[in-house]
Design a protein around this motif. Structure first.
Motif, PDB file in Angstrom:
ATOM      1  N   VAL A  39     -14.582  34.752  11.217  1.00  0.00           N
ATOM      2  CA  VAL A  39     -13.648  33.747  10.369  1.00  0.00           C
ATOM      3  C   VAL A  39     -12.737  33.167  11.333  1.00  0.00           C
ATOM      4  O   VAL A  39     -12.542  31.762  11.709  1.00  0.00           O
ATOM      5  CB  VAL A  39     -12.922  34.723   9.280  1.00  0.00           C
ATOM      6  CG1 VAL A  39     -11.763  33.678   8.748  1.00  0.00           C
ATOM      7  CG2 VAL A  39     -14.032  35.250   8.188  1.00  0.00           C
ATOM      8  N   ILE A  40     -12.169  34.056  12.296  1.00  0.00           N
ATOM      9  CA  ILE A  40     -11.311  33.454  13.150  1.00  0.00           C
ATOM     10  C   ILE A  40     -11.766  34.236  14.494  1.00  0.00           C
ATOM     11  O   ILE A  40     -12.123  35.350  14.542  1.00  0.00           O
ATOM     12  CB  ILE A  40      -9.881  33.509  13.063  1.00  0.00           C
ATOM     13  CG1 ILE A  40      -9.402  34.839  12.616  1.00  0.00           C
ATOM     14  CG2 ILE A  40      -9.599  32.725  12.090  1.00  0.00           C
ATOM     15  CD1 ILE A  40      -7.938  35.155  12.381  1.00  0.00           C
ATOM     16  N   SER A  41     -11.286  33.552  15.753  1.00  0.00           N
ATOM     17  CA  SER A  41     -11.596  34.493  17.019  1.00  0.00           C
ATOM     18  C   SER A  41     -10.654  35.388  17.169  1.00  0.00           C
ATOM     19  O   SER A  41      -9.809  35.652  16.677  1.00  0.00           O
ATOM     20  CB  SER A  41     -11.330  33.413  18.136  1.00  0.00           C
ATOM     21  OG  SER A  41      -9.801  33.034  18.132  1.00  0.00           O
ATOM     22  N   PRO A  42     -11.256  36.312  18.041  1.00  0.00           N
ATOM     23  CA  PRO A  42     -10.530  37.590  18.175  1.00  0.00           C
ATOM     24  C   PRO A  42      -9.045  37.317  18.753  1.00  0.00           C
ATOM     25  O   PRO A  42      -8.033  37.768  18.671  1.00  0.00           O
ATOM     26  CB  PRO A  42     -11.350  38.473  19.442  1.00  0.00           C
ATOM     27  CG  PRO A  42     -12.536  37.825  19.241  1.00  0.00           C
ATOM     28  CD  PRO A  42     -12.513  36.485  18.763  1.00  0.00           C
ATOM     29  N   LYS A  43      -9.077  36.144  19.581  1.00  0.00           N
ATOM     30  CA  LYS A  43      -7.605  35.833  20.220  1.00  0.00           C
ATOM     31  C   LYS A  43      -6.439  35.513  19.042  1.00  0.00           C
ATOM     32  O   LYS A  43      -5.473  35.901  19.099  1.00  0.00           O
ATOM     33  CB  LYS A  43      -7.729  34.951  21.307  1.00  0.00           C
ATOM     34  CG  LYS A  43      -6.413  34.649  21.936  1.00  0.00           C
ATOM     35  CD  LYS A  43      -6.697  33.649  23.042  1.00  0.00           C
ATOM     36  CE  LYS A  43      -5.280  33.142  23.665  1.00  0.00           C
ATOM     37  NZ  LYS A  43      -5.653  32.076  24.773  1.00  0.00           N
TER      38      LYS A  43
END
Length: 336
Positions: A39-43
């Motif tokens: 859904v969203i990047s790890p960062k």
């Protein structure tokens, strides 16, 4: 000029190190599902979790009171300034062992076990607050995973019932966005419960050192504990993210939303009660509950067995390490 005992400074620093490792170890609780479903990047997920962990830590102090006065009888350990240090050593050691092997064990129960082991090593089992341990530690230890599984199963079942006519593509697209909200809720609830645990330990140390008269959390303690946990969360715990996000069962956005929302509800309820539950136990149980609605074979139950072994061992293992640490500190002359 304000004079602070050196040993108290050491205890506070070690407590913040524990809080940092707790944030790194339990970072997965808030972001494993949202990362695994892409859904969203790890960062971005780590930054969001760190900020909301910081915010959640200021929302209450019921759990801190339980850690500060609900595990050991404060009047019996009043003169033992090394007790909290030994407890923290036991908790940090177990945290690092399980972090290294990527096992989602409980930082909370490691800290509780550390306090219990150090107290018993100091003056026997009479130092333990039995009724409070039974009510706010052992009972939630058993009930929180069961509640997590049940709430996760029920919540996902209701979602499936309401969405059975909606196309899979539309469901995925909708919950792709909604999962950001559920991850934010989970991160906030994590800060609400977990950061308070270190607040309680530092408050207990301040009480033992006669720096405060009652078990009440000073604002500066809240601030440094919340900051340390947020910094640890920013470091992340990628091995545990992999275990929780990929190895239990294959998550889709709707599953991630259901698991995170269910876990956050259970954790918030426990925090209001003052129970220092394991956020790791809870989110993992919710993932199992959500996965079971798909079909029982979709869940890798072998992973569950390994996790249960780690959960059962955490309190006695950290207690043993803490007791050994206390006796070593005694030999070194740190115990008065």
């Amino acid at each position: 000029m304000l004079e602070i005992p050196l040993l108290l400074v050491v205890i506070i620093v070690v407590a913040l190190i524990f809080d940092f490792t707790n944030g790194a170890h339990d970072c997965a609780n808030a972001i494993a599902t949202v990362v695994s479903t892409k859904v969203i990047s790890p960062k971005v997920a780590v930054i969001m979790a760190a900020g909301l962990n910081l915010f959640g830590a200021f929302l209450g102090e019921e759990v801190a009171h339980t850690l500060g006065s609900g595990i050991v009888n404060t009047d019996m350990v009043m003169g033992c300034q090394a007790l909290v240090l030994a407890a923290l050593i036991g908790a940090i050691a177990w945290n690092l062992i399980t972090w290294y092997f990527g096992i989602p064990s409980s930082s909370s129960h490691a800290l509780i076990g550390g306090l219990m082991g150090a107290a018993v090593a100091y003056s026997g089992f009479g130092t333990l607050n039995g009724p409070s341990i039974a009510k706010k530690i052992l009972l939630p230890l058993v009930l929180s995973p069961l509640a997590g599984f049940a709430v996760g199963f029920l919540f996902m079942s209701l979602l499936a019932l309401g969405l059975w006519k909606v196309s899979r593509q539309r469901v995925s697209s909708t919950f792709h966005r909604l999962q950001i909200l559920s991850a934010a809720f989970m991160a906030t609830s994590h800060g609400l419960n977990d950061a308070q645990k270190t607040m309680g330990v530092i408050t207990l140390a301040l009480f033992i050192f006669h720096e405060i008269d009652t078990i009440h959390v000073p604002f500066w303690v809240k601030f440094i504990c919340a900051s340390a946990m947020a910094a640890g969360t920013a470091l992340g715990g990628w091995k545990i993210v992999k275990t929780m996000g990929h190895r239990i069962f294959k998550l889709e956005p709707v599953h991630g939303f259901a698991a995170e929302t269910s876990a956050a509800l259970v954790i918030t309820g426990a925090s209001a009660f003052g129970a220092p539950i394991s956020t790791t136990h809870t989110i993992t149980a919710c993932i199992f509950g959500v996965g079971s609605t798909k079909r029982l074979s979709a869940v890798r139950w072998g992973i569950a067995g390994n996790l249960v072994v780690a959960w059962v061992l955490t309190i006695p293992a950290s207690a043993l390490i803490a007791a050994l640490s206390f006796w070593l500190l005694d030999l070194m002359g740190f115990v008065q």
